[in-house]
Design an enzyme around this catalytic site. Structure first.
Site, PDB file in Angstrom:
ATOM      1  N   PRO A   1      -1.656  -0.547   3.964  1.00 30.02           N
ATOM      2  CA  PRO A   1      -2.542   0.292   4.679  1.00 30.02           C
ATOM      3  C   PRO A   1      -3.205  -0.936   5.872  1.00 30.02           C
ATOM      4  O   PRO A   1      -3.350  -2.275   5.321  1.00 30.02           O
ATOM      5  CB  PRO A   1      -3.635   0.856   3.988  1.00 30.02           C
ATOM      6  N   GLU A   2      -3.398  -0.572   6.978  1.00 29.17           N
ATOM      7  CA  GLU A   2      -4.333  -1.488   7.577  1.00 29.17           C
ATOM      8  C   GLU A   2      -5.662  -1.646   7.018  1.00 29.17           C
ATOM      9  O   GLU A   2      -6.302  -0.641   6.244  1.00 29.17           O
ATOM     10  CB  GLU A   2      -4.334  -0.648   9.053  1.00 29.17           C
TER      11      GLU A   2
ATOM     12  N   LYS B   1      -8.014  -6.050   2.585  1.00 27.75           N
ATOM     13  CA  LYS B   1      -7.346  -4.959   2.022  1.00 27.75           C
ATOM     14  C   LYS B   1      -7.381  -4.178   0.769  1.00 27.75           C
ATOM     15  O   LYS B   1      -6.784  -3.434   0.246  1.00 27.75           O
ATOM     16  CB  LYS B   1      -5.667  -5.115   2.204  1.00 27.75           C
TER      17      LYS B   1
END
Ligand SMILES: [Zn+2]
Length: 262
Positions: free
Chosen positions: A2-3, A55
């Site tokens: 995921p970003e 992240k």
């Protein structure tokens, strides 16, 4: 993966729902979590806050206990009302943290560990992360110093190095470089500092716009548009795998010529 912005949003959503609440139930399929929970129960602690770090997602409980999770490709946290039917099968469940008002469920999270809050900065994956692009107090100069310290690497690869900069992902790497007319294959030392400032500022702006709930993300200029014409110059957008991790990079050879002196 995921970003950073989706971790940021997940953390914010979880924080709003759970911060200040008392844990009424804790459950996990990970033995290394349940072992600690048996010895030193999570139940009864206050969930103080949920924060992103790059992240990674950190859930801070009273008594210096922190639950560290990393979503990788397929992991996610969901929020449910207690007793509400889950949208994912029970066998995907990895962790459940229940309070009187909400139940947070981690599905398919591959990485989870309890840390003493004083250990956070001594944990390899969490230690020494570069400045977080979405942090309110984002330190632009420190981020650029860290990019410089990576040496003679390509900028498209450097922007994804979490030791230089936390929170940027593949999408905003490509979009920010396009916005600033910098080739993803330019070597960091060859990019003037004021250009790096522009790239990081653009990445931060794009991430913030995407994270803001009131605004819809703008259309992408290059990401996912390979084979189609650039909206500015008509050149066909290219895609190439870049760096040791072979991450997709999208760019316009017309707007971002590789041999240009930025
Ligand atoms: Zn172009």
């Amino acid at each position: 993966m995921p970003e950073g912005d989706s971790i940021f949003r997940a953390a914010r959503t979880l924080d709003r729902a759970l911060a200040g609440r008392t844990v009424t139930r804790f459950e996990s399929v990970f033995p290394r979590l349940t072992r600690i929970d048996r010895r030193d129960p999570v139940r009864g602690r206050t969930l103080e806050r949920v924060t992103p770090r790059g992240k990674h997602l950190l859930m801070w409980f009273s008594g210096e206990l922190v639950l560290h999770t990393h979503m990788r490709m397929n992991g996610s946290w969901h929020l449910y009302r207690p007793g509400e039917r889950w949208m994912r099968p029970g066998h995907d469940m990895r962790i459940v943290v229940t309070t009187d008002t909400w139940e947070a469920v981690a599905f398919n999270v591959p990485t989870a560990e309890f840390l003493d809050s004083r250990q956070i900065d001594r944990t390899d994956s969490l230690r020494d992360l570069g400045p977080d692009l979405l942090a309110a107090e984002f330190d632009l100069d420190a981020a650029i110093d860290r990019l410089d310290a990576l040496g003679n690497v390509e900028i498209g690869d450097a922007l994804l190095d979490q030791h230089a900069l936390a929170g940027i992902g593949n999408i905003y790497k490509s979009e920010a470089l396009f916005a600033c007319r910098v080739s993803p294959f330019a070597r960091v030392p060859a990019v003037p500092r004021e250009r790096l400032v522009k790239v990081l500022s653009a990445a931060r702006r794009l991430l913030q716009a995407h994270t803001s709930e009131s605004r819809r993300p703008g259309p992408r200029a290059v990401y996912g548009r390979h084979g189609r014409p650039c909206r500015l110059c008509g050149t066909t957008i290219q895609r190439r795998l870049q760096g040791p991790n072979a991450r997709s990079t999208y760019w316009c050879p017309g707007c971002q010529p590789e041999d240009s002196r930025p």
